[in-house]
Design an enzyme around this catalytic site. Sequence first.
Site, mmCIF file in Angstrom:
data_model
loop_
_atom_site.group_PDB
_atom_site.id
_atom_site.type_symbol
_atom_site.label_atom_id
_atom_site.label_comp_id
_atom_site.label_asym_id
_atom_site.label_seq_id
_atom_site.Cartn_x
_atom_site.Cartn_y
_atom_site.Cartn_z
ATOM 1 N N ASP A 132 28.623 -51.493 26.085
ATOM 2 C CA ASP A 132 28.011 -52.155 25.199
ATOM 3 C C ASP A 132 28.605 -53.040 24.335
ATOM 4 O O ASP A 132 29.750 -53.231 24.287
ATOM 5 C CB ASP A 132 27.688 -51.051 23.872
ATOM 6 C CG ASP A 132 26.600 -49.895 24.462
ATOM 7 O OD1 ASP A 132 25.884 -50.000 25.588
ATOM 8 O OD2 ASP A 132 26.472 -48.949 23.789
ATOM 9 N N ARG A 182 23.280 -56.870 31.021
ATOM 10 C CA ARG A 182 22.174 -56.596 30.204
ATOM 11 C C ARG A 182 21.766 -57.637 28.986
ATOM 12 O O ARG A 182 22.921 -57.780 28.217
ATOM 13 C CB ARG A 182 22.545 -55.198 29.519
ATOM 14 C CG ARG A 182 21.544 -54.721 28.352
ATOM 15 C CD ARG A 182 21.893 -53.704 27.512
ATOM 16 N NE ARG A 182 22.603 -52.395 28.272
ATOM 17 C CZ ARG A 182 23.173 -51.402 27.752
ATOM 18 N NH1 ARG A 182 23.622 -51.555 26.506
ATOM 19 N NH2 ARG A 182 23.740 -50.459 28.363
HETATM 20 C C1 LIG Z 1 18.764 -50.616 26.673
HETATM 21 C C2 LIG Z 1 19.144 -51.201 25.489
HETATM 22 C C3 LIG Z 1 20.396 -51.410 25.097
HETATM 23 C C4 LIG Z 1 21.038 -52.217 24.192
HETATM 24 N N1 LIG Z 1 22.320 -52.479 24.055
HETATM 25 C C5 LIG Z 1 22.551 -52.967 22.784
HETATM 26 C C6 LIG Z 1 23.887 -53.474 22.750
HETATM 27 O O1 LIG Z 1 24.861 -53.136 23.481
HETATM 28 N N2 LIG Z 1 24.406 -54.155 21.535
HETATM 29 C C7 LIG Z 1 23.595 -54.765 20.665
HETATM 30 O O2 LIG Z 1 23.816 -55.261 19.749
HETATM 31 N N3 LIG Z 1 22.120 -54.100 20.732
HETATM 32 C C8 LIG Z 1 21.741 -53.412 21.929
HETATM 33 N N4 LIG Z 1 20.465 -53.223 22.036
HETATM 34 C C9 LIG Z 1 19.310 -53.221 20.724
HETATM 35 C C10 LIG Z 1 18.596 -54.627 20.889
HETATM 36 O O3 LIG Z 1 19.777 -55.693 20.523
HETATM 37 C C11 LIG Z 1 17.580 -54.757 19.643
HETATM 38 O O4 LIG Z 1 18.240 -54.480 18.504
HETATM 39 C C12 LIG Z 1 16.647 -53.620 19.753
HETATM 40 O O5 LIG Z 1 16.483 -53.606 21.147
HETATM 41 C C13 LIG Z 1 15.200 -54.151 19.277
HETATM 42 O O6 LIG Z 1 14.823 -55.289 19.788
HETATM 43 P P1 LIG Z 1 13.675 -55.879 20.753
HETATM 44 O O7 LIG Z 1 14.228 -56.670 21.932
HETATM 45 O O8 LIG Z 1 13.026 -54.609 21.138
HETATM 46 O O9 LIG Z 1 12.555 -56.640 19.978
HETATM 47 P P2 LIG Z 1 12.118 -56.480 18.878
HETATM 48 O O10 LIG Z 1 11.404 -57.713 18.322
HETATM 49 O O11 LIG Z 1 12.845 -55.708 17.545
HETATM 50 O O12 LIG Z 1 10.917 -55.353 18.879
HETATM 51 C C14 LIG Z 1 9.732 -55.656 19.527
HETATM 52 C C15 LIG Z 1 8.801 -54.523 19.478
HETATM 53 O O13 LIG Z 1 9.354 -53.188 20.169
HETATM 54 C C16 LIG Z 1 8.985 -52.330 19.345
HETATM 55 N N5 LIG Z 1 10.391 -51.808 18.640
HETATM 56 C C17 LIG Z 1 11.582 -52.504 18.739
HETATM 57 N N6 LIG Z 1 12.372 -51.840 18.238
HETATM 58 C C18 LIG Z 1 11.886 -50.650 17.690
HETATM 59 C C19 LIG Z 1 12.500 -49.376 17.190
HETATM 60 N N7 LIG Z 1 13.549 -49.393 16.738
HETATM 61 N N8 LIG Z 1 11.551 -48.325 16.882
HETATM 62 C C20 LIG Z 1 10.259 -48.296 17.329
HETATM 63 N N9 LIG Z 1 9.653 -49.554 17.928
HETATM 64 C C21 LIG Z 1 10.767 -50.574 18.181
HETATM 65 C C22 LIG Z 1 8.163 -52.455 18.402
HETATM 66 O O14 LIG Z 1 6.924 -52.428 18.880
HETATM 67 C C23 LIG Z 1 8.158 -54.162 18.254
HETATM 68 O O15 LIG Z 1 7.378 -54.716 17.719
HETATM 69 C C24 LIG Z 1 19.897 -52.685 23.089
HETATM 70 C C25 LIG Z 1 18.599 -52.459 23.312
HETATM 71 C C26 LIG Z 1 18.014 -51.573 24.441
HETATM 72 C C27 LIG Z 1 16.807 -51.422 24.714
#
Ligand SMILES: Cc1cc2nc3c(=O)[nH]c(=O)nc-3n(C[C@H](O)[C@H](O)[C@H](O)COP(=O)(O)OP(=O)(O)OC[C@H]3O[C@@H](n4cnc5c(N)ncnc54)[C@H](O)[C@@H]3O)c2cc1C
Length: 304
Positions: A132, A182
């Site tokens: 991560d 990722r």
């Molecule tokens: C598999 C995976 C691994 C990850 N690993 C890391 C990592 O190692 N380091 C790091 O900094 N970040 C990590 N993240 C988190 C990532 O950086 C984002 O903070 C997170 O995924 C929200 O961004 P988004 O791309 O979904 O877009 P957003 O613009 O935040 O969300 C888009 C849409 O997704 C849905 N959504 C998003 N988040 C949520 C929530 N919390 N609850 C409910 N609905 C939601 C909503 O419908 C929203 O409108 C990871 C995310 C995933 C999916």
Amino acid sequence: MLRRTILAASRSPRLREAICTLPLSREVVRRFVAGETTEDAVRVTGDLVGAGLLVSLDHLGEDTTEVGHAEAVTKAYLTLLQRLDDAGLTGGAEVSVKLSAIGQALDRPLCVDNARRIVEAATAAGTTVTLDMEDHTTTDSTLGILAELRQDFPGTGAVIQAYLRRSAGDVEDLIRAKARVRLCKGAYKEPESVAFTSRKDVDLSYVRLLVRLMRDGAYPMVATHDPRLVAIAAKLAEGREPGTFEFQMLYGIRPNEQRRLAAEGHRVRVYTPYGEEWYGYLMRRMAERPANLQFFLRALATKS
Ligand SMILES: Cc1cc2nc3c(=O)[nH]c(=O)nc-3n(C[C@H](O)[C@H](O)[C@H](O)COP(=O)(O)OP(=O)(O)OC[C@H]3O[C@@H](n4cnc5c(N)ncnc54)[C@H](O)[C@@H]3O)c2cc1C
């Protein structure tokens, strides 16, 4: 703005204590966390794999300040990998590891040694590890340790955060190294000097990096719930061999979309956290989506 406020507030020890001791918090946590024990993690993994999904398990915890704790987290991963292997689940499940949980801030050699033990156990069980990515002060160290591990275990995966201004260069390095990558937006509170802070700039950066990874990356892992980015990734992936990329989403977030993509034939991995140290993880999920905070507050109001 609300996101940054929640991330800043989450550092308050008083808020942390209040939230962690509320009995109700556990109910809310259950939506995003598989459970507190290894058995919970293995059971939920079995359910997800049975539904045609892949899994990456994260033993919750970060920012370890004691050697003994780093050792305990390392052992928790070794136990988990053994149990997954016993249950015949390592074909569908890997693990995600936060280096800060296994001693990154304490002592580099200790952290590398712990990470190596986990990666060796994963390899012996027939699966892989993804490191991560945490806040920007750790990026160089994490990429350095990744490169070291990949010399012996090239399947070890990296994470790139689209909000970091440096990520375009890091992606090129990882493409050259043929690493699994990722791509996520990034979940920490970062200063403007190192990160894009507007939603639009982060999304544009994500698309630029996605284009690079889909064109030349060995195995892109598209980690987002954003419907527009999922659609763009599916379109860009049309030129790739089947099975050479995957979607990734978090446990409990857009579960129907996870199943829809899998039913379309895509590889979909569910990042599934488990363990007792859920506070930091829960706060980042709250910060991402005010609706989650409302869910939490509504649950509070109906219980009190
Ligand atoms: C598999 C995976 C691994 C990850 N690993 C890391 C990592 O190692 N380091 C790091 O900094 N970040 C990590 N993240 C988190 C990532 O950086 C984002 O903070 C997170 O995924 C929200 O961004 P988004 O791309 O979904 O877009 P957003 O613009 O935040 O969300 C888009 C849409 O997704 C849905 N959504 C998003 N988040 C949520 C929530 N919390 N609850 C409910 N609905 C939601 C909503 O419908 C929203 O409108 C990871 C995310 C995933 C999916």
